[in-house]
Design an enzyme around this catalytic site. Structure first.
Site, PDB file in Angstrom:
ATOM      1  N   HIS A   1      -3.851  13.405  69.135  1.00  0.00           N
ATOM      2  CA  HIS A   1      -4.888  13.116  68.146  1.00  0.00           C
ATOM      3  C   HIS A   1      -5.475  11.755  68.483  1.00  0.00           C
ATOM      4  O   HIS A   1      -4.838  10.725  68.255  1.00  0.00           O
ATOM      5  CB  HIS A   1      -4.223  13.141  66.754  1.00  0.00           C
ATOM      6  CG  HIS A   1      -5.130  12.749  65.624  1.00  0.00           C
ATOM      7  ND1 HIS A   1      -4.649  12.466  64.362  1.00  0.00           N
ATOM      8  CD2 HIS A   1      -6.477  12.619  65.551  1.00  0.00           C
ATOM      9  CE1 HIS A   1      -5.671  12.170  63.564  1.00  0.00           C
ATOM     10  NE2 HIS A   1      -6.786  12.239  64.271  1.00  0.00           N
TER      11      HIS A   1
ATOM     12  N   MET B   1      -8.264  15.711  57.944  1.00  0.00           N
ATOM     13  CA  MET B   1      -7.405  14.573  57.580  1.00  0.00           C
ATOM     14  C   MET B   1      -7.198  14.546  56.064  1.00  0.00           C
ATOM     15  O   MET B   1      -8.169  14.587  55.302  1.00  0.00           O
ATOM     16  CB  MET B   1      -8.048  13.246  58.010  1.00  0.00           C
ATOM     17  CG  MET B   1      -8.088  12.984  59.513  1.00  0.00           C
ATOM     18  SD  MET B   1      -6.490  13.028  60.354  1.00  0.00           S
ATOM     19  CE  MET B   1      -5.546  11.798  59.429  1.00  0.00           C
TER      20      MET B   1
ATOM     21  N   HIS C   1       3.021  16.068  67.584  1.00  0.00           N
ATOM     22  CA  HIS C   1       1.708  15.458  67.329  1.00  0.00           C
ATOM     23  C   HIS C   1       1.764  13.993  67.763  1.00  0.00           C
ATOM     24  O   HIS C   1       2.628  13.233  67.303  1.00  0.00           O
ATOM     25  CB  HIS C   1       1.406  15.592  65.837  1.00  0.00           C
ATOM     26  CG  HIS C   1       0.069  15.094  65.406  1.00  0.00           C
ATOM     27  ND1 HIS C   1      -1.087  15.844  65.527  1.00  0.00           N
ATOM     28  CD2 HIS C   1      -0.306  13.925  64.815  1.00  0.00           C
ATOM     29  CE1 HIS C   1      -2.106  15.161  65.025  1.00  0.00           C
ATOM     30  NE2 HIS C   1      -1.664  13.982  64.603  1.00  0.00           N
TER      31      HIS C   1
ATOM     32  N   GLY D   1       0.988   6.036  59.006  1.00  0.00           N
ATOM     33  CA  GLY D   1       1.817   7.077  58.419  1.00  0.00           C
ATOM     34  C   GLY D   1       2.255   6.654  57.017  1.00  0.00           C
ATOM     35  O   GLY D   1       2.003   5.523  56.584  1.00  0.00           O
ATOM     36  N   GLY D   2       2.856   7.581  56.304  1.00  0.00           N
ATOM     37  CA  GLY D   2       3.471   7.255  55.031  1.00  0.00           C
ATOM     38  C   GLY D   2       2.522   7.075  53.861  1.00  0.00           C
ATOM     39  O   GLY D   2       2.897   6.502  52.840  1.00  0.00           O
TER      40      GLY D   2
ATOM     41  N   SER E   1       4.779  14.222  63.567  1.00  0.00           N
ATOM     42  CA  SER E   1       4.031  13.132  64.181  1.00  0.00           C
ATOM     43  C   SER E   1       4.996  12.100  64.740  1.00  0.00           C
ATOM     44  O   SER E   1       5.791  11.505  63.996  1.00  0.00           O
ATOM     45  CB  SER E   1       3.113  12.463  63.154  1.00  0.00           C
ATOM     46  OG  SER E   1       2.647  11.243  63.694  1.00  0.00           O
TER      47      SER E   1
ATOM     48  N   MET F   1      -4.103   5.450  68.738  1.00  0.00           N
ATOM     49  CA  MET F   1      -4.991   4.565  67.964  1.00  0.00           C
ATOM     50  C   MET F   1      -5.364   3.351  68.796  1.00  0.00           C
ATOM     51  O   MET F   1      -4.492   2.742  69.422  1.00  0.00           O
ATOM     52  CB  MET F   1      -4.263   4.099  66.696  1.00  0.00           C
ATOM     53  CG  MET F   1      -3.755   5.228  65.825  1.00  0.00           C
ATOM     54  SD  MET F   1      -2.861   4.573  64.409  1.00  0.00           S
ATOM     55  CE  MET F   1      -2.335   6.100  63.627  1.00  0.00           C
TER      56      MET F   1
ATOM     57  N   GLY G   1       4.747  13.451  59.501  1.00  0.00           N
ATOM     58  CA  GLY G   1       5.466  12.342  60.132  1.00  0.00           C
ATOM     59  C   GLY G   1       6.675  11.938  59.328  1.00  0.00           C
ATOM     60  O   GLY G   1       7.817  12.313  59.631  1.00  0.00           O
ATOM     61  N   SER G   2       6.427  11.189  58.251  1.00  0.00           N
ATOM     62  CA  SER G   2       7.522  10.660  57.435  1.00  0.00           C
ATOM     63  C   SER G   2       8.440  11.759  56.918  1.00  0.00           C
ATOM     64  O   SER G   2       9.661  11.590  56.888  1.00  0.00           O
ATOM     65  CB  SER G   2       6.960   9.902  56.227  1.00  0.00           C
ATOM     66  OG  SER G   2       5.916   9.060  56.637  1.00  0.00           O
TER      67      SER G   2
ATOM     68  N   MET H   1      -7.576   8.826  67.852  1.00  0.00           N
ATOM     69  CA  MET H   1      -8.311   8.022  66.872  1.00  0.00           C
ATOM     70  C   MET H   1      -8.830   6.807  67.624  1.00  0.00           C
ATOM     71  O   MET H   1      -8.333   5.685  67.463  1.00  0.00           O
ATOM     72  CB  MET H   1      -7.370   7.633  65.717  1.00  0.00           C
ATOM     73  CG  MET H   1      -7.031   8.816  64.829  1.00  0.00           C
ATOM     74  SD  MET H   1      -5.556   8.533  63.829  1.00  0.00           S
ATOM     75  CE  MET H   1      -4.311   9.078  64.991  1.00  0.00           C
TER      76      MET H   1
ATOM     77  N   ASP I   1      -3.420  16.893  58.288  1.00  0.00           N
ATOM     78  CA  ASP I   1      -2.655  15.745  58.773  1.00  0.00           C
ATOM     79  C   ASP I   1      -2.701  14.615  57.757  1.00  0.00           C
ATOM     80  O   ASP I   1      -3.781  14.109  57.444  1.00  0.00           O
ATOM     81  CB  ASP I   1      -3.271  15.294  60.116  1.00  0.00           C
ATOM     82  CG  ASP I   1      -2.551  14.119  60.749  1.00  0.00           C
ATOM     83  OD1 ASP I   1      -1.492  13.698  60.253  1.00  0.00           O
ATOM     84  OD2 ASP I   1      -3.069  13.630  61.781  1.00  0.00           O
ATOM     85  N   GLY I   2      -1.511  14.223  57.273  1.00  0.00           N
ATOM     86  CA  GLY I   2      -1.412  13.033  56.440  1.00  0.00           C
ATOM     87  C   GLY I   2      -0.807  13.291  55.073  1.00  0.00           C
ATOM     88  O   GLY I   2      -1.338  14.080  54.289  1.00  0.00           O
ATOM     89  N   GLY I   3       0.340  12.682  54.835  1.00  0.00           N
ATOM     90  CA  GLY I   3       0.969  12.769  53.514  1.00  0.00           C
ATOM     91  C   GLY I   3       1.541  14.134  53.187  1.00  0.00           C
ATOM     92  O   GLY I   3       1.672  14.469  52.006  1.00  0.00           O
TER      93      GLY I   3
ATOM     94  N   ASP J   1      -0.190  10.510  67.875  1.00  0.00           N
ATOM     95  CA  ASP J   1      -1.290   9.765  67.258  1.00  0.00           C
ATOM     96  C   ASP J   1      -1.666   8.558  68.111  1.00  0.00           C
ATOM     97  O   ASP J   1      -0.953   7.558  68.145  1.00  0.00           O
ATOM     98  CB  ASP J   1      -0.871   9.297  65.861  1.00  0.00           C
ATOM     99  CG  ASP J   1      -0.884  10.430  64.854  1.00  0.00           C
ATOM    100  OD1 ASP J   1      -1.931  11.083  64.719  1.00  0.00           O
ATOM    101  OD2 ASP J   1       0.158  10.667  64.210  1.00  0.00           O
TER     102      ASP J   1
HETATM  103  C1  DX5 Z   1      -2.529   9.095  60.377  1.00  0.00           C
HETATM  104  C2  DX5 Z   1      -1.985   9.996  61.449  1.00  0.00           C
HETATM  105  C3  DX5 Z   1      -0.973  10.974  60.958  1.00  0.00           C
HETATM  106  C4  DX5 Z   1       0.248  10.336  60.377  1.00  0.00           C
HETATM  107  C5  DX5 Z   1       0.979  11.309  59.523  1.00  0.00           C
HETATM  108  O1  DX5 Z   1      -3.405   8.206  60.944  1.00  0.00           O
HETATM  109  O2  DX5 Z   1      -3.047  10.732  62.040  1.00  0.00           O
HETATM  110  O3  DX5 Z   1      -0.635  11.905  61.961  1.00  0.00           O
HETATM  111  O4  DX5 Z   1       1.109   9.841  61.351  1.00  0.00           O
HETATM  112  O5  DX5 Z   1       2.078  10.657  58.972  1.00  0.00           O
HETATM  113  P1  DX5 Z   1       2.643  11.035  57.540  1.00  0.00           P
HETATM  114  O6  DX5 Z   1       3.090  12.462  57.608  1.00  0.00           O
HETATM  115  O7  DX5 Z   1       3.761  10.068  57.360  1.00  0.00           O
HETATM  116  O8  DX5 Z   1       1.516  10.859  56.558  1.00  0.00           O
HETATM  117 ZN    ZN Z   2      -2.559  12.505  63.423  1.00  0.00          ZN
END
Ligand code: DX5
Ligand code: ZN
Length: 216
Positions: free
Chosen positions: A66, A139, A31, A146-147, A6, A35, A199-200, A68, A177-179, A33
Protein backbone atom coordinates in the site's frame (compact mmCIF):
# COMPACT_ATOMS: atom_id res chain seq x y z
CA UNK A 1 -13.16 -12.95 3.74
CA UNK A 2 -9.48 -12.36 3.03
CA UNK A 3 -7.52 -11.10 6.04
CA UNK A 4 -4.36 -9.07 5.47
CA UNK A 5 -2.42 -8.27 8.66
CA UNK A 6 -0.58 -4.95 8.39
CA UNK A 7 3.13 -5.30 9.07
CA UNK A 8 3.04 -1.74 10.43
CA UNK A 9 1.83 -3.18 13.75
CA UNK A 10 4.44 -5.92 14.03
CA UNK A 11 7.63 -5.98 16.08
CA UNK A 12 10.06 -4.31 13.65
CA UNK A 13 13.05 -5.78 15.51
CA UNK A 14 12.19 -9.14 13.94
CA UNK A 15 10.05 -8.27 10.97
CA UNK A 16 10.79 -11.46 9.01
CA UNK A 17 9.69 -13.72 11.86
CA UNK A 18 6.62 -11.57 12.37
CA UNK A 19 5.64 -12.05 8.73
CA UNK A 20 5.91 -15.81 9.12
CA UNK A 21 3.99 -15.66 12.41
CA UNK A 22 1.07 -13.92 10.67
CA UNK A 23 1.01 -16.47 7.85
CA UNK A 24 1.11 -19.35 10.31
CA UNK A 25 -1.78 -17.72 12.19
CA UNK A 26 -3.93 -17.93 9.05
CA UNK A 27 -3.27 -14.62 7.25
CA UNK A 28 -4.33 -14.76 3.60
CA UNK A 29 -2.15 -11.82 2.58
CA UNK A 30 0.44 -9.59 4.24
CA UNK A 31 -0.20 -5.84 3.94
CA UNK A 32 2.89 -3.61 3.66
CA UNK A 33 2.29 0.08 4.44
CA UNK A 34 4.81 2.26 2.64
CA UNK A 35 4.88 5.92 3.79
CA UNK A 36 7.10 8.69 2.48
CA UNK A 37 6.62 11.40 5.12
CA UNK A 38 4.96 13.66 2.55
CA UNK A 39 1.77 12.03 1.28
CA UNK A 40 1.16 11.08 4.91
CA UNK A 41 2.64 12.45 8.13
CA UNK A 42 4.75 9.38 8.87
CA UNK A 43 7.70 7.45 7.44
CA UNK A 44 7.57 3.67 7.57
CA UNK A 45 9.70 1.55 5.24
CA UNK A 46 10.52 1.21 1.58
CA UNK A 47 11.37 -1.34 -1.10
CA UNK A 48 14.39 -2.87 0.65
CA UNK A 49 12.33 -3.86 3.69
CA UNK A 50 9.60 -5.16 1.36
CA UNK A 51 12.22 -7.30 -0.40
CA UNK A 52 13.46 -8.60 2.96
CA UNK A 53 9.92 -9.62 3.87
CA UNK A 54 9.62 -11.40 0.53
CA UNK A 55 12.78 -13.34 1.35
CA UNK A 56 11.51 -14.24 4.82
CA UNK A 57 8.22 -15.84 3.76
CA UNK A 58 7.50 -19.09 1.91
CA UNK A 59 7.14 -18.97 -1.88
CA UNK A 60 3.59 -18.14 -2.86
CA UNK A 61 2.83 -15.85 0.09
CA UNK A 62 0.78 -12.91 -1.22
CA UNK A 63 2.34 -9.52 -0.49
CA UNK A 64 0.10 -6.46 -0.75
CA UNK A 65 1.98 -3.14 -0.87
CA UNK A 66 0.00 0.00 0.00
CA UNK A 67 1.93 2.99 -1.31
CA UNK A 68 1.10 6.14 0.65
CA UNK A 69 3.63 8.15 -1.32
CA UNK A 70 3.61 11.21 -3.58
CA UNK A 71 5.39 9.64 -6.55
CA UNK A 72 4.09 6.10 -7.18
CA UNK A 73 4.84 6.46 -10.91
CA UNK A 74 8.52 6.87 -10.05
CA UNK A 75 8.82 4.24 -7.32
CA UNK A 76 6.51 1.39 -8.36
CA UNK A 77 9.24 -0.51 -10.30
CA UNK A 78 11.23 -0.90 -7.09
CA UNK A 79 8.25 -2.56 -5.41
CA UNK A 80 7.74 -4.84 -8.41
CA UNK A 81 11.39 -5.78 -8.11
CA UNK A 82 10.92 -6.39 -4.38
CA UNK A 83 8.45 -9.12 -5.25
CA UNK A 84 5.11 -7.55 -4.41
CA UNK A 85 1.96 -9.25 -5.73
CA UNK A 86 -0.33 -6.22 -5.41
CA UNK A 87 0.63 -2.55 -5.56
CA UNK A 88 -1.97 0.01 -4.48
CA UNK A 89 -1.65 3.72 -5.18
CA UNK A 90 -3.84 6.63 -4.02
CA UNK A 91 -6.48 8.42 -6.08
CA UNK A 92 -5.67 11.68 -4.23
CA UNK A 93 -2.60 11.99 -6.47
CA UNK A 94 -4.86 12.47 -9.51
CA UNK A 95 -3.61 15.45 -11.47
CA UNK A 96 -0.06 15.18 -10.18
CA UNK A 97 0.28 11.54 -11.27
CA UNK A 98 -1.11 9.87 -14.40
CA UNK A 99 -3.07 7.25 -12.48
CA UNK A 100 -4.37 5.38 -15.52
CA UNK A 101 -0.87 5.00 -16.94
CA UNK A 102 0.65 4.04 -13.59
CA UNK A 103 -2.00 1.40 -12.87
CA UNK A 104 -1.53 -0.04 -16.37
CA UNK A 105 2.25 -0.03 -15.96
CA UNK A 106 2.01 -1.92 -12.66
CA UNK A 107 -0.08 -4.59 -14.41
CA UNK A 108 2.24 -4.63 -17.39
CA UNK A 109 5.07 -5.36 -14.96
CA UNK A 110 3.23 -8.49 -13.79
CA UNK A 111 1.66 -7.19 -10.56
CA UNK A 112 -1.94 -6.66 -9.61
CA UNK A 113 -2.87 -3.01 -9.15
CA UNK A 114 -5.09 -1.27 -6.62
CA UNK A 115 -6.47 2.23 -6.15
CA UNK A 116 -7.03 3.61 -2.64
CA UNK A 117 -9.44 6.31 -1.50
CA UNK A 118 -9.08 8.32 1.72
CA UNK A 119 -12.01 8.96 4.07
CA UNK A 120 -12.27 12.60 2.97
CA UNK A 121 -12.25 11.79 -0.76
CA UNK A 122 -15.57 11.07 -2.48
CA UNK A 123 -15.86 7.55 -3.87
CA UNK A 124 -16.86 9.11 -7.22
CA UNK A 125 -13.16 9.89 -7.70
CA UNK A 126 -12.34 6.20 -8.20
CA UNK A 127 -15.28 5.34 -10.44
CA UNK A 128 -13.55 6.34 -13.72
CA UNK A 129 -10.71 3.91 -12.98
CA UNK A 130 -12.66 0.76 -12.10
CA UNK A 131 -12.11 -0.95 -15.45
CA UNK A 132 -8.35 -0.74 -14.92
CA UNK A 133 -7.92 -2.02 -11.36
CA UNK A 134 -7.76 -5.37 -9.58
CA UNK A 135 -8.73 -3.84 -6.22
CA UNK A 136 -10.16 -0.70 -4.66
CA UNK A 137 -8.96 0.11 -1.15
CA UNK A 138 -11.45 2.05 0.97
CA UNK A 139 -9.58 3.70 3.84
CA UNK A 140 -11.48 3.58 7.12
CA UNK A 141 -9.00 5.85 8.91
CA UNK A 142 -6.97 8.87 7.78
CA UNK A 143 -3.80 7.09 6.60
CA UNK A 144 -0.48 7.51 8.35
CA UNK A 145 -0.77 5.58 11.57
CA UNK A 146 -2.00 2.28 12.92
CA UNK A 147 -4.22 1.99 15.95
CA UNK A 148 -6.83 4.61 15.00
CA UNK A 149 -10.62 4.32 15.35
CA UNK A 150 -12.73 2.86 12.54
CA UNK A 151 -14.78 5.43 10.55
CA UNK A 152 -18.08 3.67 9.87
CA UNK A 153 -19.27 6.33 7.43
CA UNK A 154 -16.98 4.89 4.72
CA UNK A 155 -19.13 1.73 4.55
CA UNK A 156 -21.38 3.62 2.15
CA UNK A 157 -18.45 3.79 -0.31
CA UNK A 158 -18.12 0.01 -0.14
CA UNK A 159 -21.82 -0.37 -0.98
CA UNK A 160 -21.45 2.01 -3.93
CA UNK A 161 -18.43 0.13 -5.26
CA UNK A 162 -20.17 -3.22 -4.93
CA UNK A 163 -23.16 -1.89 -6.89
CA UNK A 164 -20.90 -0.39 -9.60
CA UNK A 165 -18.95 -3.63 -9.90
CA UNK A 166 -22.10 -5.61 -10.46
CA UNK A 167 -23.64 -3.02 -12.84
CA UNK A 168 -20.50 -2.98 -14.99
CA UNK A 169 -19.79 -6.71 -14.81
CA UNK A 170 -16.35 -6.18 -13.22
CA UNK A 171 -14.49 -8.33 -10.72
CA UNK A 172 -12.13 -6.07 -8.74
CA UNK A 173 -11.76 -6.79 -5.02
CA UNK A 174 -12.92 -4.33 -2.38
CA UNK A 175 -10.48 -3.93 0.50
CA UNK A 176 -10.91 -1.94 3.70
CA UNK A 177 -8.06 -0.66 5.86
CA UNK A 178 -7.90 0.99 9.26
CA UNK A 179 -9.31 0.38 12.72
CA UNK A 180 -10.67 -3.05 11.82
CA UNK A 181 -10.91 -5.99 14.21
CA UNK A 182 -13.41 -8.73 15.04
CA UNK A 183 -15.96 -6.10 16.17
CA UNK A 184 -15.95 -4.19 12.86
CA UNK A 185 -15.49 -7.15 10.48
CA UNK A 186 -19.18 -8.14 10.26
CA UNK A 187 -20.34 -4.68 9.15
CA UNK A 188 -17.51 -4.53 6.60
CA UNK A 189 -18.57 -7.91 5.24
CA UNK A 190 -22.21 -6.91 5.16
CA UNK A 191 -21.34 -3.78 3.14
CA UNK A 192 -19.43 -5.87 0.58
CA UNK A 193 -15.74 -5.91 1.54
CA UNK A 194 -13.71 -8.86 0.22
CA UNK A 195 -10.47 -8.19 2.10
CA UNK A 196 -9.81 -6.62 5.50
CA UNK A 197 -6.49 -5.10 6.50
CA UNK A 198 -5.92 -5.39 10.23
CA UNK A 199 -2.80 -4.25 12.09
CA UNK A 200 -3.30 -3.75 15.81
CA UNK A 201 -6.11 -6.31 16.06
CA UNK A 202 -3.88 -9.07 14.67
CA UNK A 203 -0.25 -8.47 15.62
CA UNK A 204 -1.17 -7.14 19.05
CA UNK A 205 -3.83 -9.73 19.83
CA UNK A 206 -3.21 -12.18 22.66
CA UNK A 207 -4.09 -14.94 20.18
CA UNK A 208 -3.44 -13.88 16.60
CA UNK A 209 -4.84 -17.06 15.05
CA UNK A 210 -8.09 -16.63 16.98
CA UNK A 211 -8.37 -12.97 15.95
CA UNK A 212 -7.85 -13.83 12.26
CA UNK A 213 -10.26 -16.78 12.42
CA UNK A 214 -12.91 -14.61 14.04
CA UNK A 215 -12.63 -11.96 11.28
CA UNK A 216 -12.77 -14.56 8.54
C1 DX5 B 1 -2.89 3.31 7.92
C2 DX5 B 1 -2.45 2.03 7.27
C3 DX5 B 1 -3.13 0.82 7.82
C4 DX5 B 1 -2.86 0.58 9.27
C5 DX5 B 1 -3.88 -0.33 9.84
O1 DX5 B 1 -2.17 4.35 7.39
O2 DX5 B 1 -2.73 2.09 5.88
O3 DX5 B 1 -2.82 -0.33 7.05
O4 DX5 B 1 -1.59 0.06 9.50
O5 DX5 B 1 -3.62 -0.48 11.20
P1 DX5 B 1 -4.77 -0.72 12.26
O6 DX5 B 1 -5.44 -2.01 11.90
O7 DX5 B 1 -4.03 -0.77 13.55
O8 DX5 B 1 -5.72 0.44 12.14
ZN1 ZN C 1 -2.59 0.16 4.62
Amino acid sequence: MLIAPSMLACDFRRIGEEAVRALNAGADWLHLDVMDGSFVDNISFGPDICAAIRQAVPAGAFLDAHLMIDAPEHYYPRFVKAGMDMITIHVEREGAVDLTATLAAIRQAGCKCGLAVNPATPVEKVLPYLEGVDMVLVMSVVPGFGGQSFMGEVLEKVRTLKAERSARGLSFLIQMDGGIGPVQAPECAEAGADCLVAGSSTFRAADMAAAIASMK
